[in-house]
Motif scaffolding. Structure first.
Motif, PDB file in Angstrom:
ATOM      1  N   THR A  79       0.825  -1.207   0.000  1.00  0.00           N
ATOM      2  CA  THR A  79       0.000   0.000   0.000  1.00  0.00           C
ATOM      3  C   THR A  79       0.861   1.259   0.000  1.00  0.00           C
ATOM      4  O   THR A  79       0.626   2.193  -0.776  1.00  0.00           O
ATOM      5  CB  THR A  79      -0.926   0.010   1.223  1.00  0.00           C
ATOM      6  N   VAL A  80       1.868   1.299   0.865  1.00  0.00           N
ATOM      7  CA  VAL A  80       2.729   2.472   0.959  1.00  0.00           C
ATOM      8  C   VAL A  80       3.492   2.700  -0.348  1.00  0.00           C
ATOM      9  O   VAL A  80       3.528   3.815  -0.894  1.00  0.00           O
ATOM     10  CB  VAL A  80       3.706   2.318   2.138  1.00  0.00           C
ATOM     11  N   LEU A  81       4.086   1.653  -0.904  1.00  0.00           N
ATOM     12  CA  LEU A  81       4.894   1.802  -2.111  1.00  0.00           C
ATOM     13  C   LEU A  81       4.044   2.172  -3.323  1.00  0.00           C
ATOM     14  O   LEU A  81       4.420   3.040  -4.119  1.00  0.00           O
ATOM     15  CB  LEU A  81       5.659   0.499  -2.384  1.00  0.00           C
ATOM     16  N   VAL A  82       2.886   1.525  -3.457  1.00  0.00           N
ATOM     17  CA  VAL A  82       2.031   1.803  -4.615  1.00  0.00           C
ATOM     18  C   VAL A  82       1.510   3.231  -4.570  1.00  0.00           C
ATOM     19  O   VAL A  82       1.506   3.946  -5.579  1.00  0.00           O
ATOM     20  CB  VAL A  82       0.869   0.789  -4.669  1.00  0.00           C
ATOM     21  N   ASN A  83       1.089   3.692  -3.404  1.00  0.00           N
ATOM     22  CA  ASN A  83       0.578   5.062  -3.295  1.00  0.00           C
ATOM     23  C   ASN A  83       1.682   6.096  -3.453  1.00  0.00           C
ATOM     24  O   ASN A  83       1.446   7.174  -4.006  1.00  0.00           O
ATOM     25  CB  ASN A  83      -0.148   5.246  -1.964  1.00  0.00           C
ATOM     26  N   LEU A  84       2.891   5.790  -2.997  1.00  0.00           N
ATOM     27  CA  LEU A  84       4.010   6.689  -3.230  1.00  0.00           C
ATOM     28  C   LEU A  84       4.309   6.806  -4.725  1.00  0.00           C
ATOM     29  O   LEU A  84       4.514   7.910  -5.244  1.00  0.00           O
ATOM     30  CB  LEU A  84       5.243   6.192  -2.475  1.00  0.00           C
ATOM     31  N   GLY A  85       4.309   5.668  -5.422  1.00  0.00           N
ATOM     32  CA  GLY A  85       4.518   5.709  -6.867  1.00  0.00           C
ATOM     33  C   GLY A  85       3.414   6.470  -7.586  1.00  0.00           C
ATOM     34  O   GLY A  85       3.667   7.188  -8.562  1.00  0.00           O
ATOM     35  N   ALA A  86       2.177   6.344  -7.105  1.00  0.00           N
ATOM     36  CA  ALA A  86       1.063   7.064  -7.721  1.00  0.00           C
ATOM     37  C   ALA A  86       1.203   8.568  -7.538  1.00  0.00           C
ATOM     38  O   ALA A  86       0.915   9.349  -8.451  1.00  0.00           O
ATOM     39  CB  ALA A  86      -0.255   6.593  -7.120  1.00  0.00           C
ATOM     40  N   ASP A  87       1.648   9.006  -6.362  1.00  0.00           N
ATOM     41  CA  ASP A  87       1.844  10.437  -6.120  1.00  0.00           C
ATOM     42  C   ASP A  87       2.916  11.003  -7.049  1.00  0.00           C
ATOM     43  O   ASP A  87       2.772  12.102  -7.585  1.00  0.00           O
ATOM     44  CB  ASP A  87       2.225  10.679  -4.664  1.00  0.00           C
ATOM     45  N   VAL A  88       3.987  10.246  -7.230  1.00  0.00           N
ATOM     46  CA  VAL A  88       5.062  10.701  -8.120  1.00  0.00           C
ATOM     47  C   VAL A  88       4.555  10.786  -9.557  1.00  0.00           C
ATOM     48  O   VAL A  88       4.798  11.764 -10.274  1.00  0.00           O
ATOM     49  CB  VAL A  88       6.274   9.758  -8.019  1.00  0.00           C
ATOM     50  N   ALA A  89       3.822   9.750 -10.003  1.00  0.00           N
ATOM     51  CA  ALA A  89       3.296   9.752 -11.369  1.00  0.00           C
ATOM     52  C   ALA A  89       2.296  10.878 -11.584  1.00  0.00           C
ATOM     53  O   ALA A  89       2.289  11.544 -12.626  1.00  0.00           O
ATOM     54  CB  ALA A  89       2.646   8.399 -11.669  1.00  0.00           C
ATOM     55  N   ALA A  90       1.427  11.121 -10.590  1.00  0.00           N
ATOM     56  CA  ALA A  90       0.461  12.207 -10.721  1.00  0.00           C
ATOM     57  C   ALA A  90       1.163  13.557 -10.781  1.00  0.00           C
ATOM     58  O   ALA A  90       0.736  14.458 -11.511  1.00  0.00           O
ATOM     59  CB  ALA A  90      -0.512  12.169  -9.539  1.00  0.00           C
ATOM     60  N   ARG A  91       2.248  13.703 -10.033  1.00  0.00           N
ATOM     61  CA  ARG A  91       3.016  14.950 -10.070  1.00  0.00           C
ATOM     62  C   ARG A  91       3.635  15.159 -11.449  1.00  0.00           C
ATOM     63  O   ARG A  91       3.640  16.263 -11.992  1.00  0.00           O
ATOM     64  CB  ARG A  91       4.090  14.907  -8.991  1.00  0.00           C
TER      65      ARG A  91
END
Length: 308
Positions: A286-298
């Motif tokens: 959960t932590v890694l996937v959401n961190l990757g999503a935040d970076v991609a959205a940025r």
């Protein structure tokens, strides 16, 4: 990002602590479960001593944390296998279903969202919106039972469960579970893509692209869609986390031997090491996937594009 990673480490630790405390609060333990029909207090006491359950709770948790920090998740209380082996053998079916669902989810949800946004408020838009809302409101277990009843029991097109078959050698075993896994994510993602596309098509940069005489298809897919995809990426990350988490209901209905089924079995057997190992895997994912999503959205956001 560093702050988010540190926060994620704390969150993972709190999840593991919560799982440990909740499991301790359950009636009985692994020794009682293993004793089964022979609830002799002497036998149960011997099993507790053999399994290390007679030690204080804080000592068992501290030992587990020290071992986990070295990559050792312990041994299952329900059998001689290590926790890593139990999770590894169950991860294959879950990852297969999750990856197949994600591969189909991205183009399907994007296509539906773009199609609905072509004419806002038109007949097609209203039809797609009504259908997605209706499907999203239906819980997974209800859709799974309905699909099994119609396509497996009545029509006989697909097997009702995965019992006795291999998911790799029998692709027909995957059809119904994957369809159930896709229904709600397609609805949520397509609605986000639709909303983002409608907003992007009203933006100044799209209007300027129209004044330059670019084709509607190029404006839609090269300019509007990348900026509309930013919020959808974060939802896709949550969907990926939900899929990798095992989708316990779907796996239980179709008897898929994945992480969800393993979690249910560990709870019923009071197998604390397996529960802690699964909690660690789920929380870290959960932590890694959401961190990757935040970076991609940025990266996909219009502000980032302007700065580049």
């Amino acid at each position: 990002m560093l702050r988010r990673v540190l926060l994620g480490v704390v969150q993972v630790f709190l999840v593991v602590v919560g799982i440990f405390l909740l499991t301790e609060a359950l009636p009985g333990d692994a020794a009682v479960t293993i004793a089964g029909d022979n609830p002799d207090p002497a036998v149960i006491a011997g099993l507790r001593e053999q399994l290390g359950l007679d030690r204080p709770m804080w000592q068992r948790f501290a030992d587990w944390c020290l071992a986990a920090a070295q990559g050792d998740l312990g041994t299952s209380l329900a059998g001689p296998r290590s926790v890593a082996e139990v999770i590894g053998s169950a991860a294959g079916p879950t990852l297969l279903l999750a990856c197949l669902a994600l591969v189909l989810l991205v183009p399907l949800s994007t296509g539906v969202g773009v199609l609905a946004a072509r004419r806002e408020g038109g007949r097609l838009d209203r039809a797609i919106t009504s259908t997605t809302l209706g499907l999203y409101a239906a819980p997974e277990f209800a859709m799974a039972i309905l699909l099994v009843t119609v396509f497996a029991v009545q029509l006989g097109w697909f097997p009702p469960t995965a019992v006795g078959g291999s998911l790799l050698s029998r692709p027909d075993l995957l059809v119904l579970p994957v369809v159930v896994l896709l229904l709600r994510p397609i609805c949520s993602l397509s609605r986000l893509v639709r909303a983002g596309m409608i907003e992007a098509q009203r933006s100044p940069y799209v209007q300027h692209a129209r004044r330059l005489g670019l084709s509607p298809a190029r404006i839609r897919f090269a300019h509007a869609l990348p900026n509309a995809a930013a919020p959808a990426v974060q939802q896709l990350a949550r969907t990926a986390d939900w899929l990798i988490g095992g989708v316990i209901v779907v796996e239980a209905i179709f008897v898929v031997p994945g992480l969800g089924t393993t979690l249910l079995e560990a709870v019923s057997a009071r197998d604390l090491p397996v529960l802690q190992g699964l909690a660690l895997v789920f929380a870290s994912t959960t932590v890694l996937v959401n961190l990757g999503a935040d970076v991609a959205a940025r990266i996909l956001s219009p502000t980032a594009e302007a700065h580049r």
